[in-house]
Design a protein around this motif. Structure first.
Motif, short mmCIF file in Angstrom:
data_model
loop_
_atom_site.label_atom_id
_atom_site.label_comp_id
_atom_site.label_asym_id
_atom_site.label_seq_id
_atom_site.Cartn_x
_atom_site.Cartn_y
_atom_site.Cartn_z
N LEU A 271 -11.95 87.52 11.95
CA LEU A 271 -13.28 87.80 11.42
C LEU A 271 -13.17 88.77 10.25
O LEU A 271 -12.41 89.75 10.30
CB LEU A 271 -14.17 88.41 12.50
N PRO A 272 -13.90 88.54 9.20
CA PRO A 272 -13.81 89.46 8.04
C PRO A 272 -14.33 90.85 8.41
O PRO A 272 -15.30 90.99 9.16
CB PRO A 272 -14.70 88.81 6.98
N PRO A 273 -13.70 91.90 7.93
CA PRO A 273 -14.16 93.24 8.26
C PRO A 273 -15.48 93.54 7.57
O PRO A 273 -15.82 92.97 6.53
CB PRO A 273 -13.04 94.13 7.72
N GLU A 274 -16.23 94.48 8.17
CA GLU A 274 -17.49 94.89 7.55
C GLU A 274 -17.24 95.68 6.26
O GLU A 274 -18.01 95.60 5.31
CB GLU A 274 -18.31 95.74 8.54
N GLN A 275 -16.16 96.47 6.27
CA GLN A 275 -15.83 97.26 5.09
C GLN A 275 -14.33 97.20 4.84
O GLN A 275 -13.53 97.13 5.78
CB GLN A 275 -16.24 98.73 5.28
N LEU A 276 -13.97 97.22 3.57
CA LEU A 276 -12.57 97.23 3.15
C LEU A 276 -12.44 98.31 2.08
O LEU A 276 -13.22 98.36 1.13
CB LEU A 276 -12.20 95.85 2.59
N ALA A 277 -11.48 99.22 2.23
CA ALA A 277 -11.38 100.34 1.29
C ALA A 277 -9.95 100.80 1.15
O ALA A 277 -9.14 100.69 2.08
CB ALA A 277 -12.25 101.51 1.76
N TYR A 287 -12.51 97.92 8.45
CA TYR A 287 -13.39 98.39 9.53
C TYR A 287 -14.18 97.23 10.10
O TYR A 287 -14.85 96.49 9.38
CB TYR A 287 -14.37 99.45 8.99
N TRP A 288 -14.00 97.08 11.43
CA TRP A 288 -14.83 96.15 12.18
C TRP A 288 -15.84 96.94 13.00
O TRP A 288 -15.93 98.17 12.86
CB TRP A 288 -13.96 95.28 13.09
#
Length: 850
Positions: A271-277, A287-288
């Motif tokens: 599943l794609p993460p909610e945030q990528l940094a 971040y999931w």
């Protein structure tokens, strides 16, 4: 050994340690990040929070009206305002570099707020096309934004200080992109923003690509490297690397042009993460819902579990992690800190740190440690100083600095000011990191931000006292702080009387020499405190700043006095033109009449450009002669206009002007000559106009009396010439001279001879001879030479027409040897004539000797 509990908090990612200290427990209450949109400014900046209108949420005893709230990084409420802006759903918001909150709504309108939640006018727009097709998503950087519409068209505002919306090239896609990222203009070859769009439907691998869209074109990147569409992507801080999450659950780190793969690793979820940094330049965070995964180039990833939503806020040296209850800072542990606190470390810095611990316990092992690191003591001291700068815990800062100071006592070649410099930096950082201020800067962020920008952000947040103390402590100019405080004080003190507020302001403004009172006065005037502005501007020592402000607040008379006192002609002219436009002429004349410098400058300007206005001024002040001179000058200016001489000669515009001048000159006894001259001038112009009408030749006007007489005689109009002679009382001698040469000019020798016989000429016969010789009429000249009374003149005249014998006879009568010598030279080429003059001179010499 070093303190083991410090390293116990670290996490190892491949060969690098990371730590996640808590910066603050959040002071806010009832803020749920899951229900709100959040914009966090970098460098420990403020947080903007507003209820997410794209989600259906339950209201817990709160108003249905949404509020935009601005908090410090510690959760302290700075300001709030009700969101009443039209334009549809809020698509995105972000902070610019100067801490302006930018909010983009669905119809393409851009609303801007300052840190006090005040709306900044005017609102901006991304254009008509955005308004018609709606904004679907947006991406921000520094001072710019890129928006993509529901029609998959891209629009950009590159700089909010110069907010021009530009349409980028058409990406040529039908479906909306899966993800979007921006490469800032400073990192692109073209110098323009580059937008990366992740496209592909997930069906065919060859459909997946990244489109690099610029203003002048679209480039397809990725190719076979992607093996499917990207779900999330983010560009590194320096614009070199692209971190992305693929459709099949891989973390892919490539160069920003997708030509080389740096990292490719499987993740724990597809599943794609909610945030990528990015976390600095060494790790990537994903971040999931309840898990934060940190992945590096190799080794096992580090997992952090959260039971509440979080927001990742990238910084230059790490990531701030915001949750409902705390603010944390995830960063790579600095090398100096690792060398001191890592478990089992025997580095010189760790031994120095332990030496201090033994010294405090009065253990002899302190001396033993120092002996072990004697040769590396400068490096150990430097490591302790550097590690102290990276610490957020004040007690740990003290211990590390004490260790550095302890080692420095046994180190002769260490830079003595290094510890003092670090103490200064840490005092500043600890002051702004306090819970009340809430700016959790790291030392690296502080150096990159610079102290002057930090002070600017403090005063914008109305933390004037702290800004002033930091400025004073760092030896910086305090003017900006005091100026901003004074302006803010005026804005917030509408109920305080002008005199009282003036004392308060002056008490602080005098702390800084050379401060601009005029700028503070301008702010007072802008806030409707005109009397206060006038009182403040009196204290401004620089006239160049004082005078324009006095004009803006309506104190023209004081401004003119100040400008004339300083002697600056540019300032005087500035005031003069301002008053000239605002006041009636009589009032204006009265204002400048009492000020000699202003009056003289006005007259100088008006003489060149405003004759009519200057005449009004002279008439008002009783300077009739000056008006007369202006009229006379205008008459000469009219002479350059060929239209001025048309019409009736008696009523020509020039004659009327001269007559007016003559009447004005006649009003004063001191200008009798000028009055007579003007009268004569007008009379002459009338006659000349009359002669031009009679002769139909435009050759008389503006010629002198002598030229007029000469022209009349040349034209054969002797009666007109006599009329001019009579009208202007031309003397007989002058009349004879003019007529003789005029007749010679037209070669009327008969008239000339007749004129010579009318009576004995008052000028003698020499002018007749001269006129004939100049006309090369020697035969005519012979008629008048014998009539010359002076034998010298007679001899010279004969010589000029080449009659040597007659010249010699006349010279002998004069008995002048010098004359004979000159005449001989005249006839030097004539041997016979020369011998005659020699004989005569010899005879004359013989007679003189006897």
């Amino acid at each position: 050994m070093a303190n083991v509990s410090v390293a116990a908090e670290w996490q190892l990612l491949y060969n690098r340690y990371y730590r996640k200290p808590e910066l603050y427990p959040m002071r806010w209450k009832h803020v749920d990040l899951a229900r709100n949109k959040v914009a966090a400014a970098p460098f420990g900046g403020p947080l903007a929070v507003i209820r997410d209108d794209s989600k259906i949420v339950q209201l817990h005893g709160e108003s249905a009206l949404r509020k935009l709230r601005i908090f410090s990084s510690s959760g302290h409420l700075l300001a709030d305002t009700v969101w009443r802006n039209p334009g549809g759903r809020l698509i995105g918001m972000s902070w610019t570099d100067d801490h302006t909150l930018v909010c983009v709504v669905q119809d393409g309108t851009v609303y801007r707020y300052d840190v006090h939640a005040r709306l900044i006018e005017p609102n901006l727009s991304l254009g008509k096309e955005c308004f018609e097709s709606n904004v679907a998503d947006c991406a921000f950087w520094g001072n710019g934004v890129v928006c993509i519409t529901e029609a998959n068209q891209l629009f950009c505002i590159a700089d909010f200080k110069n907010p021009n919306a530009v349409k980028l090239a058409d990406p040529g896609i039908v479906e909306p992109p899966r993800c979007m990222a921006v490469i800032e203009p400073q990192y692109t070859v073209s110098g323009n923003v580059e937008v990366l769009l992740g496209v592909g439907d997930g069906g065919e691998e060859e459909d997946a690509a990244v489109l690099a869209v610029e203003e002048d074109g679209v480039q397809r990147l990725g190719g076979e490297m992607l093996r499917g569409p990207l779900q999330k992507m983010v560009v590194s801080r320096d614009g070199k690397w692209l971190a992305s999450f693929t459709h099949d659950g891989r973390l892919l780190v490539t160069t920003s042009d997708l030509t080389g793969v740096i990292i490719e690793r499987e993740c724990e979820s597809a599943l794609p993460p909610e945030q990528l940094a990015w976390c600095g330049m060494d790790a990537v965070l994903l971040y999931w819902d309840d898990m934060l995964l940190m992945m590096g180039p190799d080794g096992e990833p580090v997992t952090y579990l959260y039971d509440e939503p979080i927001i990742l806020i990238p910084e230059c040296d790490g990531v701030r992690i915001l949750s409902n209850t705390s603010m944390e800072f995830l960063q790579r542990v600095p090398d100096s800190t690792v060398s001191i606190f890592t478990i089992g470390s025997t580095s010189p810095a760790a031994l120095l740190y332990d030496a201090l611990d033994h010294f405090d316990r009065r253990s002899a092992k302190a001396d033993e440690n120092l002996r072990l690191i004697r040769s590396s003591l400068p490096e150990a001291v430097e490591a302790c100083v550097d590690a102290s700068g990276h610490e957020f815990d004040v007690s740990r800062q003290r211990i590390l600095l004490r260790a550095a100071s302890y080692g420095q006592a046994f180190c002769s070649n260490f830079h003595r000011d290094r510890i003092q410099e670090m103490c200064k930096i840490l005092r500043v950082l600890n002051a702004v990191r306090s819970l009340e201020i809430g700016i959790p800067l790291s030392i690296q962020q502080y150096k990159l931000l610079t102290p002057s920008v930090l002070i600017g952000r403090l005063i914008n947040a109305h933390q004037h006292l702290l800004a002033l103390r930091i400025s004073e402590y760092l030896g910086m100019n305090q003017e900006m702080v005091i100026m901003h405080w004074a302006c803010a004080k005026i804005t917030a003190s509408l109920a305080i009387p002008d005199a009282t507020l003036l004392e308060i302001l002056l008490d602080k403004l005098k702390l800084c020499k050379g401060i601009s009172y005029a700028a503070v006065a301008a702010h007072a005037d802008k806030n409707g405190r005109r009397k206060l502005a006038a009182l403040l501007v009196e204290h401004e020592p620089r006239s160049s700043k004082q005078v324009p402000l006095l004009l803006s607040i309506g104190e023209e008379d004081i401004a003119l006095t100040k400008a004339t006192e300083c002697g600056d002609t540019d300032l005087v002219y500035l005031v003069l033109f301002h008053i000239w436009q605002k006041r009636q002429p009589l009032e204006f004349f009265g204002t400048i009449q009492a000020r000699p410098l202003a009056r003289d400058l006005f007259i100088t300007y008006a003489r060149c450009y405003k004759h009519e206005f200057l005449k009004d001024f002279f008439l008002t002040t009783g300077q009739l002669q000056d008006v007369a001179f202006l009229l006379w000058k205008e008459s000469w200016e009219l002479e350059k206009n060929p239209m001025a001489s048309k019409g009736s000669p008696l009523h020509g515009p020039r004659i009327k002007l001269i007559e007016k001048a003559q009447n004005l000159f006649a009003e004063t006894k001191e200008h009798t000559f000028e009055s007579k001259a003007a009268e004569e001038h007008a009379k002459l112009l009338r006659l000349q106009h009359e002669f031009e009408v009679t002769t139909k030749q435009a050759i008389f006007v503006d010629s002198s009396i002598s030229d007029t007489i000469r022209t009349c005689i040349v034209l054969g109009n002797h009666r007109a010439a006599l009329k001019v002679k009579t009208e202007f009382k031309v003397s007989e001698k002058r009349w004879y001279w003019l007529k003789v040469f005029a007749l010679a000019t037209i070669k009327d020798w008969a008239a000339l001879e007749k004129f010579s016989k009318e009576k004995k000429p008052p000028i003698g016969y020499r002018p007749f001879v001269e006129a004939c010789i100049e006309a090369d009429e020697k035969g005519e000249a012979i008629k008048y030479i014998p009539k010359l009374a002076d034998p010298r003149e007679k001899a010279e005249s004969y010589a000029r027409i080449g009659m040597a014998k007659e010249a010699a006879d006349a010279a002998s009568q004069a008995k002048d040897g010098e004359l004979l010598g000159r005449l001989k030279l005249t006839f030097a080429q004539n041997a016979g004539a020369s011998s005659i003059f020699d004989t005569l001179r010899d005879r004359l010499s013989f007679q003189g000797a006897s």
